[in-house]
Every structure is written in C-alpha cells, then in structure tokens.
Design an enzyme around this catalytic site. Structure first.
Site, mmCIF file in Angstrom:
data_model
loop_
_atom_site.group_PDB
_atom_site.id
_atom_site.type_symbol
_atom_site.label_atom_id
_atom_site.label_comp_id
_atom_site.label_asym_id
_atom_site.label_seq_id
_atom_site.Cartn_x
_atom_site.Cartn_y
_atom_site.Cartn_z
ATOM 1 N N LYS A 522 76.685 -54.408 7.951
ATOM 2 C CA LYS A 522 75.793 -53.639 8.864
ATOM 3 C C LYS A 522 75.532 -52.797 8.731
ATOM 4 C CE LYS A 522 79.965 -50.532 10.271
ATOM 5 N NZ LYS A 522 81.697 -50.983 11.173
ATOM 6 N N TYR A 749 60.483 -23.162 1.876
ATOM 7 C CA TYR A 749 60.402 -22.318 3.799
ATOM 8 C C TYR A 749 61.507 -21.130 4.140
ATOM 9 C CZ TYR A 749 56.706 -26.404 5.150
ATOM 10 O OH TYR A 749 55.763 -26.920 5.370
HETATM 11 C C1 LIG Z 1 82.696 -50.992 10.572
HETATM 12 C C2 LIG Z 1 83.043 -52.202 10.427
HETATM 13 C C3 LIG Z 1 84.255 -52.162 9.857
HETATM 14 C C4 LIG Z 1 84.218 -52.225 8.409
HETATM 15 O O1 LIG Z 1 84.747 -50.962 8.219
HETATM 16 P P1 LIG Z 1 85.286 -50.079 6.333
HETATM 17 O O2 LIG Z 1 85.942 -49.339 6.815
HETATM 18 O O3 LIG Z 1 83.491 -49.425 6.354
HETATM 19 O O4 LIG Z 1 85.668 -51.021 6.267
HETATM 20 C C5 LIG Z 1 85.336 -53.014 10.057
HETATM 21 N N1 LIG Z 1 85.124 -53.355 11.455
HETATM 22 C C6 LIG Z 1 84.708 -53.108 12.257
HETATM 23 C C7 LIG Z 1 84.378 -53.574 13.944
HETATM 24 C C8 LIG Z 1 83.803 -52.482 12.171
HETATM 25 O O5 LIG Z 1 83.203 -52.138 13.023
#
Ligand SMILES: *Cc1c(COP(=O)(O)O)cnc(C)c1O
Length: 854
Positions: A522, A749
């Site tokens: 994602k 700045y």
């Molecule tokens: C993002 C996510 C993961 C992965 O988590 P990590 O800590 O990056 O391994 C697993 N399950 C769900 C539902 C997520 O949203």
C-alpha cells in the site's frame, strides 16, 4: 608512458616546486582507483571539481599531479604541473604526441558497432603493421590521452573509438587528433540523455567529416541514409560499404546468418570473392567487418589477406558472443554495452536465424535488461524493443522498471502473456530462466542490456562451464559520478530491488512453506514504487499482495500484475464493479455493506471475493467479536459474495507482547474456533503484520501480511528486523553551492541560525515540498563525503543548508545522502523518525511522489 617534459612543453605548464618522477605510466582521473607511478589529473568541469581528491590520489601512490592550483599539502616526493586548464593540457599533449610520432590516426565514430569496428580494423591492420587501439573503458575526449599514454614509439597506427558524451565535444576531438581515417558504421536510432535529439548526434559526426583533410579517408555505411547524405559534405576521399546495396564500393551479398557464424559473398570494383565467412553474428557485425576490409584496402592490404584475418577472428566478450549454456543451451551474450540500436540489431539477427532455429528445435528466448542513459527517450526506446521482440521471440524476460515497458508493448503486439516474464533483478531473471521457464536442450537465449543492468551476471549464471566466465565482461566505463555524470535531478530515491528480493526470501524462509506470504504494498509500497516491489516480492516468496484502496489495486492490474490482491481499506459500493472486473478481493466488516456489495455483484454476474475483518482490540476497521457470528450467518447466505478469508490486525505487536497475545487468543478462541465449529471454513486466516510475524509462529495462522520488514525496516527496537535484512531505500541529493559565511551571519528563513565563526555552508536542493521535513524538528543530519553534516537554519520549500566546516573539500555536485548509506556512515529511517518525532513508516512514505524513484 608519459614524459613530464612533454606535458610541460605541450601544455605550457609550470612546475610547482622541484620535480620528482619524470615518467608516468598512465593518467589517473579517479582517485579511488589511483595507483603507483600514475599522473593524477585534477579536473574542473561545470559539474564539479576533483582537485579535492588530490590528497587521496597521492595517498594511493600517484607520483605526479596535473592541476590548476597547487595542493595544500607537502609535495616533496611529487612532480606537480600547474596549467590553466587540465583538460586542454591533455588535449594539447595528445596532439603533441601524435604529431611528433607521425602516427596514422583512425577514428571510429557513430552510434553503434564502434567497438566491433575498432576490432576489425585493428586486426586487419595488425596483420601488417604495428597498431595500437583504445580499450573503450573511457568515454568522451579523455579516452584520447588515456589511449595514447600506452603508445609505443614503433606504433604506426592508432585506432580510436570516439564516444562523445555531450554536444560540442567532437569539435575538440577533431581538432586534437586530426584523423587520417574516419569510419562510421552506424548513425541512427539511438538516443542519449545528454543530447536532445538524434540530430545533435548527427551534427557532431557531420562536423567530424567536415573537418577531414582532402588527403584523409571517410569509410561509411552506405545502407544508412543519414550517412550517405553526410558523405556529400566531406572533402576527404570516401569508401562506402553496404550489404546487398549495389551503390556501395564494397558490397557483401548472399548473406547467410547462422547461429555461429555469418557467410557472405563480396564484391569490390568488379572483383568477386565468393563463399566467405566470419564468426561474428548479425548484419550489424558484418558492417563492422566490411569497414575493417575497407580500411585495410586503403593501407594496401589485399582483400584476400584481410578476409583470412576475418575468418580467424574471435568473438568479443559481451558482443553477440555465443557460449555454451546449462542443459546444452546456446547463450548469446550481448551485454557489454547494449544500446537501442544494437538491441534491435540483435533481434534482427534472431529473426534471421529463426527458421534455422526452428529446424533445430530451439526456443528463442530474449532476456532484456534496462537500457541506460536514454533520458526522456527511455520509455519510447524500450517500447520499440518490445514491439520488435514480440515479432521474433518465443519467450521474453524483461528485467528492470524500464524494460518492463518493453514487456507491455510486446503484449500489445500480441505476445502471449504466458510467454512474458517480468523481473527487476538479475537474481530473479536467473530464477525465472531456471525454475519457471525451465531451460531445455537447444534453447537459444539472447541476453542484452545496458551496463547498469548487469545482465552479464545472468549470462555468467547460465554457463555450462565455469571457465567461460572469463568471457563475460562488465563494462566499467569511467564516469566519476561526482564530477562527470550528468544528472538533471535535484534529489532522487534509489531502490535496491535486489535487497528487497533478499528480504522477501528471508521472510518466506522464516515462515515456512505452510504459511502464505502477503506482501503489503500500500501507499506505493511505502514510497518504494508499488509495481516493481510487488513483482519482485511475488518472485521471491510472496503469493498475495495487500493494498489500501481500489486505485492502488487497479494500478497493479494495469501493469499486468495478476496475483491475488486484498484491499485492506474501505471500498465504496460505487467501486465494487471495478473490483470485480479486476478480481480484487475486498475487506468486509459490516452486514449492510456486504448486502450492497452482493447486489452490485449480482448486476454484473460475478462473484466478489472477500476477507472478513474482525476487530480484536485495534479499535479501527473491523467487526466486533460479539457480532462476528451473526455477521457470518447472514453473509453466508449472500450468493454473490465469496468469503475466503478472515483476519484481524494487531494494535501493538511492536511493543506490547502481552496485548498481542491476548488479541491472538481472542481471534483464535472467540472467532476462528467457534466459526469452525459452526461449519464455516476459511481458506485464509491471518493476523500478523511484520512485527507479529517476527515475534512468533503462534501469530502466523496460515497467512502473514508483511510490509515494513520487507523494506528492511524495523518495527521497533524491541522487534528489530534480523540483522541480515537490507534497507531498500536511499534518498540522495547533491551540493548546489558551497560558501563561507562570516561569523554572525544568519542562514535561512526567520534567521534561526547564526554562524558562530567563519563557517562553510553547503546548500542542498531538497525541501519540505519533497517530503524533507521542516518542523517542528527537521532531519538533523545528512551525509556528505561519508561524514555527518548538520542541517542549519530552517528547511525551505525546496532548499536547505548544511554546515560542512569540518568536512574538507565539499564542492558543487558532490553527492549528499539524506537517507541510507554513504561510506561507513548510515542514516536510517528509524534515526530520522526519532529525531522528527514519528515512526520510520512515516519517513519513507513521506517522501513525496514528485521525487523520482529509480
Ligand atoms: C499496513 C498493514 C500491514 C503491514 O504492516 P507492517 O507493519 O508494515 O508489516 C498489515 N496489515 C494491515 C491490515 C495493514 O494495514
């Protein structure tokens, strides 16, 4: 050999102090590769200055320095020559040496086939004369002095490959070497990032021909229209060569392509030479051979003699070199420095031998790595290769982000998707060939790619006989990154997909065969680039992908990823039909929504795959455990919803082992067991993110969802990734300006920083509009010259300042690492997160999309 006094005389240079050595073996431009008895040449270009590396070169043993300003260290045992412009000094020395010795100079120019042409000319001339030729390790005009440093007094000829790197360079070269012969085997269908168009490259070659003296000779490929036109402008004599084209002076015809040699008849001014052959493969290599013959003729070498030389010629490493592969396959190694033109030519050869291959039961497999240095032309060039490949090959393996475009255009041209393999690393390419394609006896595998694709490693891994490995070669063209490379980007992210592949495999090994691995990609794979990461993960143990939204799922599908994909976030009902059409699996946690999904699915007549999510303590998306049983009862009656999985998510797997265990217990005892007892069965049961996956088998159920660890990042200090995992992302920028600010001068700045004394300040072109945090706390430190430099003043939208007072020699163009390793130092996402008050996840995903990934 380089004589100190020749340098002084040719360049109008001045000795700085008493000279020590008088003779040097070679020029050295790269202090990292400096060695004894060399003359280090400090260069100053628009992109940077290597005077700063003089000390390093001396420490590594050089015995002289050519520079514009003297070193600030002890030069007792050195010979130091001061000149106004070191590059100009080298050019003057080159001209001086050539003129003094009266060597005949033969230059090979153009866009492809140069090194083969150089080889053909050298071999043929060497049958009667003493010949010296360039090695091709240097690009641009610096190749000239490099080659000439090895010229012997008895050399009658020097053959030079002119590999121009930027507009205007040819004028200098032509002026310096004043060639007796110019040979151009090809001029077209190539792009280079440093030229805006082919026209510019043509113009450079036009200039070369234009500057030729009337007594010189131009040998050109008559089959190329551009070249035919160019010969009209030269005052020099011309000799043209061609294949089956009866306007050329020297013509090959009746060409016979086979998998180990090329046969032809030859005609020259009414004379015919029938049934000749060379081992080299393809029409393009035959052009090189013909040019060799033409140059030989110019220097009174009889065609018969020259043809004999050609028939005994050996293959050249990395250039259409046939090698015996595992399983008695035939591997054609074309990995040395493939460009668009040579790759298309190699495919033309494949096409020419296709019929013969069919009778010998050979499958034609083309392994294509990314082509380099194409700049904006890259997508078009890669697609062109894909189109051609689709017409010729049985199986196509693309390796790399750019090459994957070739794969997609091959599909558009009708290549069967089953015959396309997309990888992003040499390891995965080798895996695809050995394990998925399963090479068979007689397969013919053409491997090509630009130098950075390292496709020679693929060739090497396919060889039957380890001893043949010496025949594979990596082109180590000298391009000092900090000085000579052209880089139009101000800051960029580099992704180590080999590292990602390694992490994914290591994770898969830990969880074992029984447990399915979902790679969570994602948020553009946590800022690492979703498509390449997804594909690499799938090739290295992952079977599922997890994304957040439907759009992220569609991006993967549009890029040809067909593994199952779970949407971890909310999907609006309006998007359900798209999810169905693209076989995306949704997350369910609410009965009303499930009913609406069911209705939408019924309308298109497709079944919607779903995983049900239960909230066992996270307090986020998911059905509450007490409602789970009822939810399932009803959901199972929905005919267009297919529940194939159930899952939950841990709230604190990285820091609270007790709570995690309690959540797992709730999930197992209150959800999974009772549901099973009531006859609900699920193909996938999952709970673990990276932290829980690393924490213990009891959290694995039969699937894990791994994000962070795959990117080489640690969930927390209590749950670190195993030490061998590799961070995948590096974020870099360069120095845009260096200046000394007097004591009491403000920076940036709001004037929040005041210099305490004279301070060296470097400006870096990166800011919060790239995701380089401004406040409340900023990054703190970055790396330059392998050392930590503190940020000073506020970070601006696209600029920031660092203090380099304690880091000697920092100059414009030097690489700066914001995240990742440089030398012995490393800046980790964890470290930056601690400083700005967040977690490593937010650091990597916070690098904005406008920062290019490569
Ligand atoms: C993002 C996510 C993961 C992965 O988590 P990590 O800590 O990056 O391994 C697993 N399950 C769900 C539902 C997520 O949203």
């Amino acid at each position: 050999m380089i004589n100190l006094y020749d340098i002084l005389e040719a360049s109008n240079g001045q000795l700085f102090g008493e000279p020590s050595a008088h003779i040097f073996t070679e020029f050295c431009f790269d202090s990292r590769r400096a060695a004894e008895s060399q003359l280090y040449v400090a260069l100053k270009t628009e992109r940077g200055d290597t005077h700063q590396y003089m000390r390093e070169a001396v420490e590594r043993g050089v015995s002289g320095i050519l520079c514009t300003h003297p070193p600030d260290f002890d030069t007792q045992k050195l010979s130091v020559v001061l000149v106004r412009d070191t590059e100009a000094a080298l050019m003057n020395w080159t001209r001086y040496v050539l003129q003094r010795q009266g060597t005949q100079v033969i230059c090979v120019s153009g866009t492809a086939g140069k090194s083969m042409t150089l080889e053909a000319i050298t071999r043929i001339l060497a049958s009667q004369y003493r010949v010296h030729s360039s090695t091709g390790e240097m690009a641009g005009r610096l190749a000239l002095p490099t080659t000439l440093s090895n010229l012997q007094p008895d050399h009658q000829f020097v053959v030079l490959e002119l590999d121009i790197t930027r507009p205007g360079e040819m004028a200098d070269i032509a002026q310096t070497v004043q060639p007796d012969v110019v040979a151009i085997p090809a001029l077209g269908q190539t792009y280079m990032d440093t030229f805006t168009s082919l026209d510019e490259i043509v113009a450079e070659n036009r200039l070369l021909l234009d500057r030729l003296a009337p007594t010189s000779l131009a040998v050109v490929n008559y089959d190329e229209e551009t070249l035919r036109d160019l010969t009209a402008i030269t005052r020099a004599q011309t000799l043209s060569i061609g294949i089956e084209s009866f306007g050329a002076d020297l013509i090959a015809y009746n060409v016979l392509n086979s998998v180990d040699k090329t046969g032809f008849d030859l005609r020259f001014r009414g004379e015919r030479y029938v049934g000749r052959w060379i081992p080299w493969l393809g029409k393009h290599q035959l052009y090189s051979a013909l040019i060799g013959l033409a140059v030989g003729l110019h220097y009174d070498i009889e065609l018969d003699d020259a043809l004999r030389v050609l028939s005994d010629i050996t293959y050249m490493a990395g250039r259409m070199n046939p090698l015996l592969g595992i399983q008695n396959t035939l591997v054609i190694d074309d990995t040395y420095s493939a460009n668009l033109q040579s790759m298309l030519a190699a495919l033309d050869w494949l096409k020419a031998v296709k019929r013969q291959a069919a009778t010998e039961n050979r499958r034609l497999i083309f392994v294509m790595g990314d082509l380099d240095r194409l700049g904006d032309h890259s997508p078009a060039a890669h697609r062109a290769v894909g189109q051609r490949a689709a017409q010729v090959v049985d199986l196509l393996v693309t390796q790399g982000v750019e090459a994957s475009l070739a794969g997609r255009s091959a599909l558009d041209q009708g290549l069967n998707p089953r015959n396309l393999y997309t990888t992003y690393s040499t390891q995965d390419t080798i895996g695809a060939l050995k394990e998925r394609i399963k090479l068979q006896e007689h397969d013919l595998i053409l491997v090509a790619g630009g130098p950075s694709a390292r496709a020679e490693l693929v060739v090497s891994a396919l060889l039957q006989d380890e001893k043949d490995r010496i025949q594979t070669q990596h082109r180590q063209e000298f391009v000092d990154v900090s000085v000579l490379a052209q880089n139009s980007r101000l800051n960029w992210v580099e992704i180590d997909l080999n590292g990602l592949a390694y992490n994914a495999r290591a994770m898969k090994e830990r969880i074992g065969e029984q447990v399915t691995m979902m790679a969570v990609v994602k948020a553009d794979a946590y800022g690492h680039g979703a498509v390449a990461v997804a594909r690499t993960a799938l090739l290295n143990g992952a079977e599922w992908l997890g994304v957040s939204s439907i759009n992220e799922g569609l991006e993967l599908r549009e890029n040809g990823v067909d593994a199952p994909i779970l949407l971890l976030n909310y999907v609006p009902v309006s998007a359900i039909q798209q999810a169905l059409r693209h076989r995306l699996t949704v997350t369910l946690y609410d009965l009303d929504m499930a009913r609406q999904y069911d209705r939408a699915a019924r309308e298109v007549g497709l079944k919607l795959d779903a995983h049900v999510k239960v909230d066992t303590g996270m307090g986020r998306l998911g059905a509450m455990p007490k409602d789970a049983m009822t939810l399932f009862r009803h959901m199972m009656t929905l005919r267009y919803v297919n529940v194939e999985g159930i899952y939950t998510h841990f709230a604190a797997a990285d820091e609270d082992a007790e709570f995690t265990a309690a959540q797992a217990k709730t999930f197992r005892d209150m959800i999974v067991k009772p549901l099973r007892a009531s006859g609900f069965n699920f193909r996938y049961i999952h709970a673990a993110n990276s932290a829980a996956t690393l924490s213990g088998k009891e959290y694995h159920f039969n699937m894990v969802r791994v994000g962070l660890a795959m990117y080489g990042l640690s969930p927390s200090q209590t749950v670190p990734v195993p030490a061998e995992f590799r961070p995948v992302m590096t974020w870099k920028t360069l120095v845009a300006q260096v200046k000394t600010l007097p004591k009491g001068h403000s920076v940036g700045y709001g004037r929040t920083y005041m210099t305490e004394k004279d301070e060296r300040i470097a400006i870096i072109p990166v800011g919060y509009a790239d995701g380089f945090r401004r406040g409340p706390n900023n990054w703190g430190e970055v790396l330059v010259h392998g050392q930590r430099a503190p940020l000073v003043g506020r970070v601006s939208m696209e600029k920031a300042a660092i203090r380099v007072t304690d880091i000697p020699g920092v100059s414009v163009g030097d690489e700066v690492v914001l995240l990742g390793r440089q030398g012995d130092q490393v800046i980790t996402a964890e470290e930056v997160a601690a400083r700005v008050g967040t977690i490593n996840y937010e650091i990597v995903t916070g690098i904005l999309p406008r920062v290019s990934r490569r």
